[in-house]
Scaffold this motif. Sequence first.
Motif, PDB file in Angstrom:
ATOM      1  N   SER A 167       0.946  -1.157   0.038  1.00 23.33           N
ATOM      2  CA  SER A 167      -0.076  -0.049   0.055  1.00 23.33           C
ATOM      3  C   SER A 167       0.957   1.182   0.006  1.00 23.33           C
ATOM      4  O   SER A 167       1.847   1.177   0.535  1.00 23.33           O
ATOM      5  CB  SER A 167      -1.238   0.143   1.392  1.00 23.33           C
ATOM      6  OG  SER A 167      -1.550   1.357   1.407  1.00 23.33           O
ATOM      7  N   LEU A 180       0.241   3.871   1.554  1.00 20.62           N
ATOM      8  CA  LEU A 180       0.291   4.024   3.092  1.00 20.62           C
ATOM      9  C   LEU A 180       1.199   3.102   3.971  1.00 20.62           C
ATOM     10  O   LEU A 180       1.310   3.377   4.914  1.00 20.62           O
ATOM     11  CB  LEU A 180      -1.173   4.266   3.601  1.00 20.62           C
ATOM     12  CG  LEU A 180      -2.081   4.991   2.998  1.00 20.62           C
ATOM     13  CD1 LEU A 180      -3.418   5.044   3.778  1.00 20.62           C
ATOM     14  CD2 LEU A 180      -1.343   6.498   3.107  1.00 20.62           C
ATOM     15  N   LEU A 188      -0.084   7.839  11.124  1.00 21.38           N
ATOM     16  CA  LEU A 188      -1.003   8.777  11.106  1.00 21.38           C
ATOM     17  C   LEU A 188      -1.745   8.837  12.469  1.00 21.38           C
ATOM     18  O   LEU A 188      -1.782   7.932  12.783  1.00 21.38           O
ATOM     19  CB  LEU A 188      -2.005   8.229  10.034  1.00 21.38           C
ATOM     20  CG  LEU A 188      -1.582   7.967   8.542  1.00 21.38           C
ATOM     21  CD1 LEU A 188      -2.673   7.476   7.783  1.00 21.38           C
ATOM     22  CD2 LEU A 188      -0.921   9.398   7.695  1.00 21.38           C
ATOM     23  N   HIS A 227      -9.609   1.967   8.483  1.00 23.08           N
ATOM     24  CA  HIS A 227      -9.331   1.647   7.008  1.00 23.08           C
ATOM     25  C   HIS A 227      -7.887   1.966   6.920  1.00 23.08           C
ATOM     26  O   HIS A 227      -7.186   1.051   6.098  1.00 23.08           O
ATOM     27  CB  HIS A 227     -10.250   2.498   6.113  1.00 23.08           C
ATOM     28  CG  HIS A 227      -9.881   2.859   4.691  1.00 23.08           C
ATOM     29  ND1 HIS A 227      -9.674   1.718   3.741  1.00 23.08           N
ATOM     30  CD2 HIS A 227      -8.990   3.890   4.467  1.00 23.08           C
ATOM     31  CE1 HIS A 227      -9.325   2.340   2.740  1.00 23.08           C
ATOM     32  NE2 HIS A 227      -9.010   3.537   3.021  1.00 23.08           N
ATOM     33  N   TRP A 228      -7.381   3.142   7.447  1.00 24.24           N
ATOM     34  CA  TRP A 228      -5.807   3.171   6.917  1.00 24.24           C
ATOM     35  C   TRP A 228      -5.037   2.350   7.911  1.00 24.24           C
ATOM     36  O   TRP A 228      -3.967   1.982   7.064  1.00 24.24           O
ATOM     37  CB  TRP A 228      -5.403   4.724   7.617  1.00 24.24           C
ATOM     38  CG  TRP A 228      -5.968   5.744   6.591  1.00 24.24           C
ATOM     39  CD1 TRP A 228      -5.868   5.490   5.392  1.00 24.24           C
ATOM     40  CD2 TRP A 228      -6.389   7.267   6.766  1.00 24.24           C
ATOM     41  NE1 TRP A 228      -6.499   6.674   4.446  1.00 24.24           N
ATOM     42  CE2 TRP A 228      -6.472   7.644   5.738  1.00 24.24           C
ATOM     43  CE3 TRP A 228      -6.426   7.873   7.957  1.00 24.24           C
ATOM     44  CZ2 TRP A 228      -7.171   9.096   5.555  1.00 24.24           C
ATOM     45  CZ3 TRP A 228      -6.699   9.018   8.135  1.00 24.24           C
ATOM     46  CH2 TRP A 228      -7.234   9.812   6.907  1.00 24.24           C
ATOM     47  N   SER A 285      -4.671  -0.628   5.580  1.00 23.00           N
ATOM     48  CA  SER A 285      -3.963  -0.283   4.576  1.00 23.00           C
ATOM     49  C   SER A 285      -2.605  -0.523   4.665  1.00 23.00           C
ATOM     50  O   SER A 285      -1.644   0.155   4.023  1.00 23.00           O
ATOM     51  CB  SER A 285      -4.483   1.219   3.832  1.00 23.00           C
ATOM     52  OG  SER A 285      -5.774   0.979   3.588  1.00 23.00           O
ATOM     53  N   ALA A 334      -0.750   1.385   7.325  1.00 22.65           N
ATOM     54  CA  ALA A 334      -0.434   2.603   8.011  1.00 22.65           C
ATOM     55  C   ALA A 334      -0.336   2.152   9.529  1.00 22.65           C
ATOM     56  O   ALA A 334      -0.987   1.445  10.175  1.00 22.65           O
ATOM     57  CB  ALA A 334      -1.346   3.878   7.783  1.00 22.65           C
ATOM     58  N   VAL A 394      -1.534   3.763  12.870  1.00 24.48           N
ATOM     59  CA  VAL A 394      -2.567   4.621  13.051  1.00 24.48           C
ATOM     60  C   VAL A 394      -2.750   4.854  14.587  1.00 24.48           C
ATOM     61  O   VAL A 394      -3.006   3.812  15.149  1.00 24.48           O
ATOM     62  CB  VAL A 394      -3.931   4.392  12.226  1.00 24.48           C
ATOM     63  CG1 VAL A 394      -4.758   5.679  12.521  1.00 24.48           C
ATOM     64  CG2 VAL A 394      -3.443   4.253  10.933  1.00 24.48           C
ATOM     65  N   ASP A 422      -8.558   9.028   1.210  1.00 21.40           N
ATOM     66  CA  ASP A 422      -7.039   8.493   0.568  1.00 21.40           C
ATOM     67  C   ASP A 422      -6.589   9.541  -0.318  1.00 21.40           C
ATOM     68  O   ASP A 422      -5.381   9.788  -0.363  1.00 21.40           O
ATOM     69  CB  ASP A 422      -7.152   7.156  -0.138  1.00 21.40           C
ATOM     70  CG  ASP A 422      -7.577   6.063   0.686  1.00 21.40           C
ATOM     71  OD1 ASP A 422      -7.234   6.295   2.094  1.00 21.40           O
ATOM     72  OD2 ASP A 422      -7.993   4.981   0.225  1.00 21.40           O
TER      73      ASP A 422
END
Length: 420
Positions: free
Chosen positions: A8, A10, A15, A39-40, A43, A45, A47, A404
């Motif tokens: 990804s 990300l 984040l 979601h992030w 992906s 990240a 978070v 995104d």
Amino acid sequence: MSEASGTSPLGGRRLLVVSTNYAPELTGIGPYATQLAEHWAASGARVRALTGLPHYPSWQVEEGYRGVWRTVEIRGGVGVHRRRHYVPPRQTALRRAAFEASILATGLFAPPPGRPDAVVSQMPSLAGGVIGARIARRHRVPHIPVVQDLMGAAAAQSGIRGGGRAAAVAAAAERYALRGAALVGVIHESFVPGVRALGVDPGRIRTVPNWTHVQAPTADRAATRARLGWTESTPVILHSGNMGLKQGLEVLVDAARLAPDVRVVLMGGGNQRDALRARAERLPNVDFLEPAGAEEFTDVLAAADVLAVTQRASVLDMSVPSKLTSYFTSARPVIASVADEGGTADEIRRSGAGLLVAPEDPAALLEAVRKLAADPAAADALGAEGPRYVARHLSREAGLARFDALLDEVLPDTRGSHRR
């Protein structure tokens, strides 16, 4: 490194999502902040979420969090950092200011550790926007505030006691949070003039509508009505969500007083619930329900004949109720007792899933209810437009993709340039 983080864009990004509201809250902006962060994380990240204690829409801290000052949870792959804050049982400008000040103090004093690559903050919380801006400036990273409500306008328009004096202070905080942002997201284009008036370059404003965060109803409608004690011969108009000042829910209670043959159901919590109960005293056709759980929420919505969204006549450009995405999913017609020139009215017209009536006018609202009750086929056809509108414009996939895209604009890629 996980497979997601290896493939990804990300992958490995750090984040931070700042939102006063977060899961397990089921209504308002909490579900959007939660689904975005998760979601992030999915992906690839890394978070973290900086949030408060669950309290919405009841405006009471949930039992499992009472007495908690600071805690860290892992939810859906996200490190959720909760900080204690004051929760006002009733809304006045002074109490709201104390609420925001307590969030600001605990968030700035004890932010999550580490340096993020980007900060996304959810507003209406003024404190959340200011915290996001301060953290981003401290680490010299992009800040993306997302405007769900304009609190300066809210203070002036909602009828909260002392709101006029608070409007200038709220606008100053919003200006601080927004003017230095890399990009500013707004959930509806009707917010753009207000954001521009706060000094934001229109070239940095992006529209990122809320998406539907609930599943379509699955239970038998007649069975749900029977369980709730709603007879087939009695039209049921239901309001779900926060019972606050800006909603102006007195119009529903007054409509019930005019029409004993119509049942009005108010489902949810909020600081005006007790006042509305007192107003509805001795009205046998007004019911107050606790918020439905996630597994039955849309089943209850779908069991009603009509779903209501109400706002005071003064509410124009400061709020588009998040409940609309759930209403549309339920496939029941919506009656919107709102100002014709506001963003909520725009959304009803755009969806084709409801009727507009004058705000604070119980007779007009009742006339619309009777019109739909007299023509069930027309009511069903109107309600059927809701899921179609959701599929075209408000899917979760489309909503998350828009966020995104915001990160694509502000985060440098591995070569040190910005992705386009």
